[in-house]
Design a protein around this motif. Structure first.
Motif, short mmCIF file in Angstrom:
data_model
loop_
_atom_site.label_atom_id
_atom_site.label_comp_id
_atom_site.label_asym_id
_atom_site.label_seq_id
_atom_site.Cartn_x
_atom_site.Cartn_y
_atom_site.Cartn_z
N PHE A 46 0.83 -1.20 0.00
CA PHE A 46 0.00 0.00 0.00
C PHE A 46 0.87 1.26 0.00
O PHE A 46 1.93 1.31 0.62
CB PHE A 46 -0.92 0.02 1.23
CG PHE A 46 -2.08 -0.92 1.13
CD1 PHE A 46 -3.17 -0.63 0.33
CD2 PHE A 46 -2.07 -2.12 1.83
CE1 PHE A 46 -4.24 -1.50 0.24
CE2 PHE A 46 -3.14 -3.00 1.74
CZ PHE A 46 -4.23 -2.68 0.94
N TYR A 47 0.41 2.28 -0.70
CA TYR A 47 1.03 3.61 -0.65
C TYR A 47 -0.04 4.65 -0.97
O TYR A 47 -1.10 4.34 -1.52
CB TYR A 47 2.21 3.72 -1.62
CG TYR A 47 1.85 3.54 -3.07
CD1 TYR A 47 1.62 4.63 -3.91
CD2 TYR A 47 1.76 2.26 -3.63
CE1 TYR A 47 1.30 4.46 -5.23
CE2 TYR A 47 1.44 2.09 -4.97
CZ TYR A 47 1.22 3.18 -5.76
OH TYR A 47 0.89 3.01 -7.08
N ASN A 52 -2.02 16.08 -7.25
CA ASN A 52 -0.86 16.59 -7.98
C ASN A 52 0.43 15.92 -7.52
O ASN A 52 1.46 16.56 -7.32
CB ASN A 52 -0.75 18.11 -7.84
CG ASN A 52 -1.81 18.85 -8.62
OD1 ASN A 52 -2.18 18.44 -9.72
ND2 ASN A 52 -2.33 19.92 -8.05
N GLN A 53 0.35 14.62 -7.35
CA GLN A 53 1.52 13.83 -7.00
C GLN A 53 1.50 12.56 -7.84
O GLN A 53 0.44 12.01 -8.12
CB GLN A 53 1.52 13.49 -5.51
CG GLN A 53 2.83 12.94 -4.98
CD GLN A 53 2.79 12.71 -3.49
OE1 GLN A 53 1.79 12.23 -2.95
NE2 GLN A 53 3.86 13.06 -2.80
N ALA A 54 2.66 12.13 -8.27
CA ALA A 54 2.78 10.93 -9.09
C ALA A 54 3.85 10.02 -8.49
O ALA A 54 4.69 10.45 -7.70
CB ALA A 54 3.14 11.28 -10.53
N ALA A 55 3.80 8.75 -8.88
CA ALA A 55 4.77 7.77 -8.41
C ALA A 55 5.33 7.01 -9.60
O ALA A 55 4.56 6.51 -10.44
CB ALA A 55 4.12 6.81 -7.42
N ARG A 68 -0.57 8.13 -11.48
CA ARG A 68 -1.01 9.48 -11.18
C ARG A 68 -2.39 9.52 -10.53
O ARG A 68 -2.96 10.59 -10.35
CB ARG A 68 -1.04 10.33 -12.46
CG ARG A 68 0.35 10.66 -13.01
CD ARG A 68 0.24 11.41 -14.31
NE ARG A 68 1.55 11.85 -14.79
CZ ARG A 68 2.06 13.07 -14.58
NH1 ARG A 68 1.34 13.97 -13.91
NH2 ARG A 68 3.24 13.40 -15.04
N VAL A 69 -2.96 8.35 -10.18
CA VAL A 69 -4.28 8.29 -9.56
C VAL A 69 -4.12 8.57 -8.07
O VAL A 69 -3.34 7.89 -7.38
CB VAL A 69 -4.94 6.92 -9.79
CG1 VAL A 69 -6.32 6.89 -9.15
CG2 VAL A 69 -5.03 6.63 -11.29
N THR A 70 -4.83 9.56 -7.58
CA THR A 70 -4.68 9.95 -6.17
C THR A 70 -5.46 9.00 -5.26
O THR A 70 -6.37 8.29 -5.70
CB THR A 70 -5.19 11.38 -5.96
OG1 THR A 70 -6.57 11.46 -6.35
CG2 THR A 70 -4.39 12.37 -6.78
N GLY A 71 -5.07 9.01 -3.99
CA GLY A 71 -5.75 8.18 -3.00
C GLY A 71 -4.87 7.02 -2.54
O GLY A 71 -3.66 7.00 -2.74
#
Length: 276
Positions: A46-47, A52-55, A68-71
């Motif tokens: 999990f993370y 406006n944050q990406a991984a 780029r999906v938030t949550g």
């Protein structure tokens, strides 16, 4: 995956309760071990991603994609996640000394609004994308500053001081081209400081003052000539006085002195004839 995590946690709790009740057996040990291992594996995957944050996700050094999906998000625990902010960043450069098109030293500083558009390029194509932005901003300012003169007193050229919008647009285009390799774009830019360097500021100020004095004198002389011409025409048209060429030249000289002088003139009354 949350539901699966609850299921594996329940399985581990069931096995633990059997052991507590002295009902140790292969089923209890299997339930406890399986539930605990699966719960840890699922929990490590999990993370969280803020707006406006990406991984950027990698598997043993291989880039696998960007999220780029938030949550609350989940991926396999052995896949590494590195978060990158894609929010707009405001950066004001230091004042740097640049030689303009004519070789005059000037001081320049710019304000830049930039953001990351490609997380993979920002993380893997450059070592430190924030430091990369700082260096490229300074290089772009030097390039644009040396492309145009600071000022043009004849107003016939594009200058840094007189064409802010055009020069700012070229600076933005230059920055976008330079920062494209790092997956960064520029939304807005403009100059926050633009002036002659201290070693020539005094000389340039005197030059500007001289230009202003010359322009003022030119306007004053043009107006005085028109007024003298109008006065002579009206005197001749109304037959107020007849003047020969010599006296006409003297009147023109006196009127020009009165109109163009910086101090108030003191009138001299002639009590004799016109030629005395």
């Amino acid at each position: 995956m949350l539901i699966l995590l609850l299921g594996t946690a329940g399985l581990a709790a069931f096995g633990f309760s059997q052991l507590v009740q002295d009902q140790a057996g292969p089923v209890a040990f299997l339930a406890l071990g399986t539930g605990a291992v699966l719960s840890i594996l699922i929990l490590c995957g999990f993370y969280m991603l803020q707006p406006n944050q990406a991984a950027a996700i990698t598997l043993f050094g291989d880039y696998r994609g960007s999220d780029r999906v938030t949550g609350l998000r989940w991926t396999w625990p052995w896949m590494m996640r590195k978060k990158v902010s894609v929010r707009a960043n405001n950066f004001i450069s230091d004042r740097i000394k640049v030689n303009d098109l004519r070789g005059n030293p000037i001081e320049m500083a710019a304000q830049i609004v930039w953001r990351v558009v490609d997380t993979a390029q920002a993380l893997f194509d450059v070592d430190d994308y924030r430091a990369f932005v700082n260096v490229q901003v300074e290089a772009a300012i030097r390039t644009i500053g040396s492309r145009y003169p600071y000022d043009d007193f004849e107003h016939q050229e594009v200058t840094l001081r007189g064409n802010h919008d055009q020069v700012g647009s070229e600076l933005r285009a230059e920055l976008i081209e330079r920062l494209a390799v790092a997956g960064i774009t520029v939304d807005e830019c403009g100059f926050t400081h633009l002036a002659y360097a201290q070693e020539i500021a005094g000389a340039m100020l005197r030059r500007q003052q001289a230009q202003a004095v010359v322009a003022a004198r030119q306007t004053l002389v043009e107006g005085a000539v028109g007024m003298v011409e109008m006065a002579l025409d009206q005197l001749s048209a109304k037959n107020v006085v007849e003047l020969d060429d010599e006296r006409r030249a003297a009147m023109v000289s006196n009127l020009m002195v009165v109109l163009c002088g910086e101090r108030d003139t003191q009138p001299v009354v002639n009590t004799g004839t016109l030629y005395q």
